[in-house]
Design a protein around this motif. Sequence first.
Motif, PDB file in Angstrom:
ATOM      1  N   ALA A  40      25.174 -13.979  21.526  1.00 30.07           N
ATOM      2  CA  ALA A  40      23.892 -14.304  22.166  1.00 30.07           C
ATOM      3  C   ALA A  40      24.064 -14.529  23.664  1.00 30.07           C
ATOM      4  O   ALA A  40      23.251 -14.094  24.484  1.00 30.07           O
ATOM      5  CB  ALA A  40      23.290 -15.531  21.502  1.00 30.07           C
ATOM      6  N   GLN A  41      25.180 -15.220  24.015  1.00 24.48           N
ATOM      7  CA  GLN A  41      25.435 -15.450  25.444  1.00 24.48           C
ATOM      8  C   GLN A  41      25.684 -14.132  26.182  1.00 24.48           C
ATOM      9  O   GLN A  41      25.222 -13.930  27.308  1.00 24.48           O
ATOM     10  CB  GLN A  41      26.622 -16.403  25.604  1.00 24.48           C
ATOM     11  CG  GLN A  41      26.308 -17.826  25.175  1.00 24.48           C
ATOM     12  CD  GLN A  41      27.526 -18.738  25.236  1.00 24.48           C
ATOM     13  OE1 GLN A  41      28.671 -18.256  25.398  1.00 24.48           O
ATOM     14  NE2 GLN A  41      27.319 -20.046  25.057  1.00 24.48           N
ATOM     15  N   GLU A  42      26.487 -13.275  25.507  1.00 27.03           N
ATOM     16  CA  GLU A  42      26.748 -11.982  26.137  1.00 27.03           C
ATOM     17  C   GLU A  42      25.445 -11.175  26.298  1.00 27.03           C
ATOM     18  O   GLU A  42      25.201 -10.527  27.317  1.00 27.03           O
ATOM     19  CB  GLU A  42      27.754 -11.202  25.301  1.00 27.03           C
ATOM     20  CG  GLU A  42      29.167 -11.790  25.319  1.00 27.03           C
ATOM     21  CD  GLU A  42      30.115 -11.048  24.394  1.00 27.03           C
ATOM     22  OE1 GLU A  42      29.614 -10.106  23.715  1.00 27.03           O
ATOM     23  OE2 GLU A  42      31.324 -11.374  24.385  1.00 27.03           O
ATOM     24  N   ALA A  45      23.631 -12.647  29.046  1.00 26.27           N
ATOM     25  CA  ALA A  45      24.205 -12.226  30.326  1.00 26.27           C
ATOM     26  C   ALA A  45      23.817 -10.786  30.648  1.00 26.27           C
ATOM     27  O   ALA A  45      23.500 -10.440  31.788  1.00 26.27           O
ATOM     28  CB  ALA A  45      25.719 -12.382  30.274  1.00 26.27           C
ATOM     29  N   THR A  46      23.847  -9.946  29.581  1.00 23.43           N
ATOM     30  CA  THR A  46      23.461  -8.545  29.796  1.00 23.43           C
ATOM     31  C   THR A  46      22.002  -8.455  30.212  1.00 23.43           C
ATOM     32  O   THR A  46      21.636  -7.689  31.130  1.00 23.43           O
ATOM     33  CB  THR A  46      23.694  -7.741  28.510  1.00 23.43           C
ATOM     34  OG1 THR A  46      25.084  -7.835  28.134  1.00 23.43           O
ATOM     35  CG2 THR A  46      23.294  -6.298  28.704  1.00 23.43           C
ATOM     36  N   LEU A  47      21.183  -9.282  29.506  1.00 21.60           N
ATOM     37  CA  LEU A  47      19.761  -9.257  29.867  1.00 21.60           C
ATOM     38  C   LEU A  47      19.545  -9.766  31.294  1.00 21.60           C
ATOM     39  O   LEU A  47      18.729  -9.201  32.043  1.00 21.60           O
ATOM     40  CB  LEU A  47      18.972 -10.121  28.874  1.00 21.60           C
ATOM     41  CG  LEU A  47      18.862  -9.561  27.452  1.00 21.60           C
ATOM     42  CD1 LEU A  47      18.169 -10.577  26.543  1.00 21.60           C
ATOM     43  CD2 LEU A  47      18.123  -8.233  27.435  1.00 21.60           C
ATOM     44  N   GLN A  48      20.263 -10.786  31.654  1.00 21.38           N
ATOM     45  CA  GLN A  48      20.133 -11.299  33.016  1.00 21.38           C
ATOM     46  C   GLN A  48      20.589 -10.260  34.046  1.00 21.38           C
ATOM     47  O   GLN A  48      19.987 -10.092  35.112  1.00 21.38           O
ATOM     48  CB  GLN A  48      20.926 -12.594  33.174  1.00 21.38           C
ATOM     49  CG  GLN A  48      20.298 -13.775  32.434  1.00 21.38           C
ATOM     50  CD  GLN A  48      21.137 -15.041  32.546  1.00 21.38           C
ATOM     51  OE1 GLN A  48      22.281 -15.006  33.023  1.00 21.38           O
ATOM     52  NE2 GLN A  48      20.575 -16.159  32.089  1.00 21.38           N
ATOM     53  N   ALA A  49      21.728  -9.575  33.695  1.00 24.94           N
ATOM     54  CA  ALA A  49      22.212  -8.534  34.603  1.00 24.94           C
ATOM     55  C   ALA A  49      21.196  -7.411  34.715  1.00 24.94           C
ATOM     56  O   ALA A  49      20.913  -6.882  35.806  1.00 24.94           O
ATOM     57  CB  ALA A  49      23.564  -8.000  34.120  1.00 24.94           C
ATOM     58  N   ARG A  53      19.332  -6.335  37.939  1.00 30.67           N
ATOM     59  CA  ARG A  53      19.349  -4.942  38.385  1.00 30.67           C
ATOM     60  C   ARG A  53      17.917  -4.401  38.514  1.00 30.67           C
ATOM     61  O   ARG A  53      17.573  -3.697  39.475  1.00 30.67           O
ATOM     62  CB  ARG A  53      20.165  -4.096  37.417  1.00 30.67           C
ATOM     63  CG  ARG A  53      20.336  -2.659  37.878  1.00 30.67           C
ATOM     64  CD  ARG A  53      21.412  -1.931  37.065  1.00 30.67           C
ATOM     65  NE  ARG A  53      21.150  -2.020  35.635  1.00 30.67           N
ATOM     66  CZ  ARG A  53      21.823  -2.785  34.767  1.00 30.67           C
ATOM     67  NH1 ARG A  53      22.795  -3.590  35.196  1.00 30.67           N
ATOM     68  NH2 ARG A  53      21.527  -2.802  33.472  1.00 30.67           N
ATOM     69  N   SER A  54      17.091  -4.767  37.523  1.00 33.78           N
ATOM     70  CA  SER A  54      15.697  -4.327  37.580  1.00 33.78           C
ATOM     71  C   SER A  54      14.994  -4.925  38.791  1.00 33.78           C
ATOM     72  O   SER A  54      14.221  -4.242  39.495  1.00 33.78           O
ATOM     73  CB  SER A  54      14.971  -4.719  36.293  1.00 33.78           C
ATOM     74  OG  SER A  54      15.546  -4.063  35.177  1.00 33.78           O
ATOM     75  N   ASP A  55      15.287  -6.255  39.022  1.00 35.45           N
ATOM     76  CA  ASP A  55      14.689  -6.884  40.205  1.00 35.45           C
ATOM     77  C   ASP A  55      15.146  -6.206  41.495  1.00 35.45           C
ATOM     78  O   ASP A  55      14.345  -5.987  42.419  1.00 35.45           O
ATOM     79  CB  ASP A  55      15.042  -8.376  40.235  1.00 35.45           C
ATOM     80  CG  ASP A  55      14.363  -9.135  39.098  1.00 35.45           C
ATOM     81  OD1 ASP A  55      13.377  -8.599  38.547  1.00 35.45           O
ATOM     82  OD2 ASP A  55      14.832 -10.245  38.770  1.00 35.45           O
ATOM     83  N   ALA A  56      16.467  -5.892  41.543  1.00 33.76           N
ATOM     84  CA  ALA A  56      16.989  -5.223  42.742  1.00 33.76           C
ATOM     85  C   ALA A  56      16.355  -3.850  42.908  1.00 33.76           C
ATOM     86  O   ALA A  56      15.978  -3.427  44.014  1.00 33.76           O
ATOM     87  CB  ALA A  56      18.510  -5.120  42.649  1.00 33.76           C
ATOM     88  N   GLU A  57      16.275  -3.144  41.753  1.00 33.41           N
ATOM     89  CA  GLU A  57      15.663  -1.816  41.819  1.00 33.41           C
ATOM     90  C   GLU A  57      14.192  -1.909  42.212  1.00 33.41           C
ATOM     91  O   GLU A  57      13.684  -1.083  42.983  1.00 33.41           O
ATOM     92  CB  GLU A  57      15.812  -1.124  40.470  1.00 33.41           C
ATOM     93  CG  GLU A  57      17.255  -0.725  40.140  1.00 33.41           C
ATOM     94  CD  GLU A  57      17.375  -0.095  38.759  1.00 33.41           C
ATOM     95  OE1 GLU A  57      16.340  -0.083  38.051  1.00 33.41           O
ATOM     96  OE2 GLU A  57      18.476   0.378  38.407  1.00 33.41           O
ATOM     97  N   ALA A  58      13.527  -2.934  41.651  1.00 34.04           N
ATOM     98  CA  ALA A  58      12.118  -3.121  42.007  1.00 34.04           C
ATOM     99  C   ALA A  58      11.968  -3.430  43.490  1.00 34.04           C
ATOM    100  O   ALA A  58      11.072  -2.924  44.170  1.00 34.04           O
ATOM    101  CB  ALA A  58      11.504  -4.227  41.165  1.00 34.04           C
ATOM    102  N   ALA A  59      12.881  -4.332  43.995  1.00 36.98           N
ATOM    103  CA  ALA A  59      12.834  -4.659  45.417  1.00 36.98           C
ATOM    104  C   ALA A  59      13.105  -3.412  46.265  1.00 36.98           C
ATOM    105  O   ALA A  59      12.448  -3.159  47.287  1.00 36.98           O
ATOM    106  CB  ALA A  59      13.845  -5.763  45.741  1.00 36.98           C
ATOM    107  N   THR A  60      14.121  -2.642  45.795  1.00 34.92           N
ATOM    108  CA  THR A  60      14.420  -1.390  46.511  1.00 34.92           C
ATOM    109  C   THR A  60      13.228  -0.441  46.476  1.00 34.92           C
ATOM    110  O   THR A  60      12.867   0.195  47.488  1.00 34.92           O
ATOM    111  CB  THR A  60      15.654  -0.711  45.898  1.00 34.92           C
ATOM    112  OG1 THR A  60      16.772  -1.624  45.943  1.00 34.92           O
ATOM    113  CG2 THR A  60      16.000   0.552  46.637  1.00 34.92           C
ATOM    114  N   ALA A  61      12.612  -0.370  45.281  1.00 32.29           N
ATOM    115  CA  ALA A  61      11.438   0.503  45.154  1.00 32.29           C
ATOM    116  C   ALA A  61      10.298   0.014  46.040  1.00 32.29           C
ATOM    117  O   ALA A  61       9.596   0.819  46.670  1.00 32.29           O
ATOM    118  CB  ALA A  61      10.991   0.570  43.705  1.00 32.29           C
TER     119      ALA A  61
END
Length: 210
Positions: A40-42, A45-49, A53-61
């Motif tokens: 669950a933690q992993e 962590a994957t979901l957070q990553a 990444r989605s937030d970064a991509e959204a910001a980039t977009a």
Amino acid sequence: MKRIALACLLAASLSIQAQEAKPSKEREALRRAQAALRAAQEQQATLQADKARSDAEAATAQRAAASARSQAAGSAARLKARESELQALRSQLQAGEDARRRAETRAAEAEQARQQELLAARQDLAARQQANQALVQLLERSTRALADAEARNRQLYTVGQDLVQRALGRSPLDTAALQEPLLGLAAVRAEDEAEKLRAELAALRTTGSH
């Protein structure tokens, strides 16, 4: 997060149940719970990553969209400026075309006026030439008439002088006859008439010579 909490509760419940029911299976249940917790933690962590990444991509977009909007606005402004320049050039071209047409019209009108003036000048010249020709012909006729008149006057003067000389030329018999009292008057009259005729002929000759 709710899934993780449920998993933790489930693991704890399983652990408690295992301790109560079978002490031998306590460690196995605990390992499973720990494994589920790590998974669950992993997963978290994957979901957070993924979220990061989605937030970064959204910001980039968003930055790309903002840049695209800015570029689009700049392009629109440049396009509007080019359209304004093009419209100004079209206006200048139209003004030049109108000026050219007006110049051509004025040139055509000036050429037409020049042609009319030239035609009028030619007609005036032709009239003057005809008048000069008429004057020349009249002068020639006058000159010929004057020459003929002078010739006739000379002839008339010659004939008159001859007549006068004949009238004055007397033979001795004529002289003797004119010395008679009755014929003396005739002689005077003859002399007067001869002088009168001579004067008229001289005047006629002088008038004809002018």
